[in-house]
Design a protein around this motif. Sequence first.
Motif, mmCIF file in Angstrom:
data_model
loop_
_atom_site.group_PDB
_atom_site.id
_atom_site.type_symbol
_atom_site.label_atom_id
_atom_site.label_comp_id
_atom_site.label_asym_id
_atom_site.label_seq_id
_atom_site.Cartn_x
_atom_site.Cartn_y
_atom_site.Cartn_z
ATOM 1 N N SER A 1 3.430 3.428 10.615
ATOM 2 C CA SER A 1 3.731 3.558 12.117
ATOM 3 C C SER A 1 4.328 2.261 12.763
ATOM 4 N N LEU A 2 3.951 1.091 12.035
ATOM 5 C CA LEU A 2 4.240 -0.059 12.614
ATOM 6 C C LEU A 2 5.589 -0.867 11.950
ATOM 7 N N TYR A 3 5.025 -1.261 10.575
ATOM 8 C CA TYR A 3 6.392 -2.010 10.083
ATOM 9 C C TYR A 3 6.079 -1.902 8.441
ATOM 10 N N GLU A 4 6.998 -2.209 7.442
ATOM 11 C CA GLU A 4 6.793 -2.211 6.317
ATOM 12 C C GLU A 4 7.690 -3.247 5.723
ATOM 13 N N TRP A 5 7.291 -4.169 4.642
ATOM 14 C CA TRP A 5 8.401 -5.034 4.076
ATOM 15 C C TRP A 5 9.354 -4.124 3.277
ATOM 16 N N LYS A 6 10.430 -4.656 3.266
ATOM 17 C CA LYS A 6 11.600 -3.907 2.466
ATOM 18 C C LYS A 6 11.412 -4.547 0.949
ATOM 19 N N TYR A 7 10.659 -3.838 0.222
ATOM 20 C CA TYR A 7 10.006 -4.405 -1.028
ATOM 21 C C TYR A 7 11.336 -4.281 -2.222
ATOM 22 N N GLY A 8 12.215 -3.097 -1.829
ATOM 23 C CA GLY A 8 13.290 -3.162 -2.633
ATOM 24 C C GLY A 8 14.203 -4.134 -2.501
ATOM 25 N N LYS A 9 14.438 -4.764 -1.272
ATOM 26 C CA LYS A 9 15.580 -5.549 -1.026
ATOM 27 C C LYS A 9 14.983 -6.917 -1.221
ATOM 28 N N GLN A 10 13.653 -7.135 -1.200
ATOM 29 C CA GLN A 10 13.100 -8.377 -1.655
ATOM 30 C C GLN A 10 13.206 -8.397 -3.030
ATOM 31 N N LEU A 11 13.060 -7.635 -3.971
ATOM 32 C CA LEU A 11 12.932 -7.593 -5.182
ATOM 33 C C LEU A 11 14.389 -7.752 -5.657
ATOM 34 N N LEU A 12 15.437 -7.018 -5.175
ATOM 35 C CA LEU A 12 16.860 -7.152 -5.428
ATOM 36 C C LEU A 12 17.304 -8.513 -5.222
ATOM 37 N N TYR A 13 16.922 -9.252 -4.052
ATOM 38 C CA TYR A 13 17.305 -10.494 -3.791
ATOM 39 C C TYR A 13 16.864 -11.664 -4.773
ATOM 40 N N THR A 14 15.652 -11.234 -5.015
ATOM 41 C CA THR A 14 14.979 -12.285 -6.080
ATOM 42 C C THR A 14 15.910 -12.316 -7.326
ATOM 43 N N GLN A 15 16.286 -10.984 -7.785
ATOM 44 C CA GLN A 15 16.898 -10.867 -8.953
ATOM 45 C C GLN A 15 18.272 -11.555 -8.887
ATOM 46 N N ILE A 16 18.930 -11.491 -7.732
ATOM 47 C CA ILE A 16 20.292 -11.875 -7.679
ATOM 48 C C ILE A 16 20.129 -13.488 -7.569
ATOM 49 N N LEU A 17 19.125 -13.941 -6.904
ATOM 50 C CA LEU A 17 18.874 -15.449 -6.726
ATOM 51 C C LEU A 17 18.486 -16.168 -8.032
ATOM 52 N N LYS A 18 18.026 -15.276 -8.891
ATOM 53 C CA LYS A 18 17.353 -15.905 -10.185
ATOM 54 C C LYS A 18 18.121 -16.908 -10.934
ATOM 55 N N ASP A 19 19.632 -16.534 -10.912
ATOM 56 C CA ASP A 19 20.572 -17.325 -11.626
ATOM 57 C C ASP A 19 20.958 -18.604 -10.896
ATOM 58 N N ASN A 20 20.399 -18.757 -9.500
ATOM 59 C CA ASN A 20 20.779 -19.875 -8.608
ATOM 60 C C ASN A 20 19.572 -20.648 -8.803
ATOM 61 N N LEU A 21 18.388 -20.102 -9.470
ATOM 62 C CA LEU A 21 17.284 -21.077 -9.144
ATOM 63 C C LEU A 21 17.425 -22.293 -9.513
ATOM 64 N N ASN A 22 18.262 -22.731 -10.700
ATOM 65 C CA ASN A 22 18.303 -24.051 -11.232
ATOM 66 C C ASN A 22 19.182 -25.068 -9.949
ATOM 67 N N LYS A 23 19.805 -24.230 -9.468
ATOM 68 C CA LYS A 23 20.601 -25.207 -8.585
ATOM 69 C C LYS A 23 19.828 -25.632 -7.360
ATOM 70 N N ILE A 24 18.776 -24.648 -6.674
ATOM 71 C CA ILE A 24 17.715 -24.932 -5.821
ATOM 72 C C ILE A 24 16.737 -25.944 -6.410
ATOM 73 N N ILE A 25 16.269 -25.786 -7.483
ATOM 74 C CA ILE A 25 15.458 -26.713 -8.143
ATOM 75 C C ILE A 25 16.104 -28.138 -8.217
ATOM 76 N N ASP A 26 17.287 -27.923 -8.585
ATOM 77 C CA ASP A 26 18.131 -29.108 -8.693
ATOM 78 C C ASP A 26 17.531 -30.169 -9.569
ATOM 79 N N GLY A 27 17.242 -29.727 -10.975
ATOM 80 C CA GLY A 27 17.198 -30.537 -11.865
ATOM 81 C C GLY A 27 15.892 -31.347 -11.768
ATOM 82 N N LYS A 28 14.889 -31.043 -10.757
ATOM 83 C CA LYS A 28 13.657 -31.687 -10.872
ATOM 84 C C LYS A 28 12.812 -31.688 -12.084
#
Lengths: 312, 447
Positions: free
Chosen positions: A81-108
């Motif tokens: 009735s109120l809201y729901e998180w778009k689980y699928g979208k969240q999942l998809l985005y994490t998958q896509i961003l997985k490869d870029n994780l290294n850049k974000i962490i930036d060699g720490k």
Amino acid sequence: MIEKEKMLSIEELQESFGQLDYICSKKIATTLFLAYKLNKPILVEGPAGVGKTELAKTCAKYLGFPLIRLQCYEGLDESKSLYEWKYGKQLLYTQILKDNLNKIIDGKDSLADAMVKMHKHDDLFFSLNFLEPRPLLKALQTEKGAVLLIDEIDKSDEEFEAFLLEVLSDFQVSVPEIGTIKAKKIPFVVLTSNNARDLSDALKRRCLHLYISFPDAQMERNIVRAKVPGISEELNKQLVSFIQQIRNLDIKKLPSVSETIDWAQVLMLLCEDKLDHEVIKNTLNVILKYEEDIRKAEEKLVEMTMIAKQVD
Amino acid sequence: MDNILLDFCFNLRNEGVRISVLETIDAITAIKHIGYGDRESFKYALSAALIKSEEDALIFEKQFESFFNIKLFDMDYNHGIFDVAKTPEKKWSDLTESIINKDDSQFLELFNKAIDISGLDEMRYRTQQGMYVQKIMDQIGIKNLEEDITYLSKMKIPGAESMVSALEKKKKDLLDFIDAYVKSQYELREGRRNKDTLENRLQYTRFAELKEHEMEEMKTIINRFVKKIYARYSKRKINYKKGFLDVKKTIRKNSSTDGMLFDIQWRFKKINRPNIYVICDISNSVRYASHFMLLFLYSLNKTLLKIRSFVMCSDLVEVSHVFKEYDAEEALDRIYSGEDLDILLGYTDYGESFKDFKEICGNAINKKSTIIILGDARNNDTNPHIEILKEIKDKCKTLIWLNPEKRLLWGTSDSEMDRYLPYCDIAQECNTIDQLNKTLNDIFKKT
């Protein structure tokens, strides 16, 4: 088109609704007018088929707002009735961003450093972009305003009713991950109930109350005239009189206004311009839905037809 | 206007309509938008803001008609008659002006203020009515009106005469109005005080001491209690729905997603509906109490699904179907007259009745059942068959005995109460609504 100001007076409202083919009594008009002026929800009660839902629809048409409908049923909860998180979208985005994780962490090197870096991004996944608004939230988010119809509230659980209180009194909702979302413009709220169970006092207190009963003969004739254009005056009178008599019988399910309209349409299709015994007998199943009721009505058919014919 | 509205809300509350402060405020705000020129919309506005159920609507209808019956809204008479009076040479008093201009709101404002200053709230005694009428009239400015009338009658302008008579008439209406208002307010307050105490008293009055006219009042009280019990009961039901994780079901359900847990399954507790058997003694010795017990039983039958009711006298018979088929009054009549029921209405015999009970539903009773017995255990010196009660007790979950007699009398003369006592899980004296209510609440907590 020039925007006319809405809800000027009770009379104006009654007239405009009439133009939209909704014949409303002064009682209904007064309550609507007040609800609009006081920014209060309306709780509409009454037997099935007297036009409770139709009232909300007509309101939306009249105000020029979109109608957002929330149909209640047992087990209805916040996520529907109120809201729901778009689980699928969240999942998809994490998958896509997985490869870029290294850049974000930036060699720490150390885990702690990596975490600090990550923390700067985590809230992204719980932002409005990933929020799927359901009817209640949608109604609060509309820019211009909306008519929110919460249909058959008596069918929902008590927990849901309690949850509605926040929405109805303050017109805001709390999403734990984001915070409180306030209404941009307070929606016009209509709740309907069929009296399947008693609603809580807390909910009733927050609403204006409107009880719609079956219309009287005059009113019902007007309704039929508006909804079934081209019906002859004589037939209209006779059929309304007949229906009103049936409502006085002791039967399981009383014919509603919508059934009166159906019947009028059926009679129009059959090209009847007045009622008689035979016609009624053949079409009785349009207005009565139980075998038992039909039998009871048939017993008194002759008498009732007589009275209906004498109406002027 | 606020004062009048508040008085009206007060009236409604007095009649048993629950009105919160918020709703009162709503009503006042609503009237600000609607005004009081149009009686019909005025009424609908009040009803929308204050009245939230069908039963209350009936009360509202009655109250509204009697409260606002005074000619508040027909200031409208003989159009144009006052045109001559709208001359600038004389400054009319506020009251006269409101009448001349047919200004309802101004008039009501004056009236409202007058009530406020006169302190009508503090009226306590019948004899004070006259004083308050006088006070309100002084406040509203009846003297000024009289002065204006005298002034007008001396004026030599056409139409002055008819104006004088119209004003005189209005003055008389006004007096009647104030008189009626004060009177109705007094009666309401008085009525309310009486009712308050009556209702409180009834809850603690023993059934035996109730008077005929108090019976009706009693019925509403009983209905209210049953409603409360039902509300509590239905709430409990929902709490039962929450359960633990059902591992087996979850794994099975999620096997299609390779064991990733997308759809979690819960194990639900079974809803425990109370399984209640009630036996009610309807013999003459407990007639005064059984009437209310049966009323209670009737209401419970309407709200709970699994309740079986029995009545007993010389023997015992099931009456669940009677409760189901007829409305309260008729059901009770049928039970007391024994119509269509296979019951002997002679001397009370608990022993025989327990035997019958065991025969009828001995097999159905299990560890989930609760048995409630309502009666005085006066057995007319016949065999009490204690062993049967023991047998029943061993089979059921709880056995409760509610006895309308005082505890001191238990076991005296032909009362077998002290012999039955060891086999009751709960045995209580129960002869007022208050006690009955407490006991039943306990029962529902336990089952």
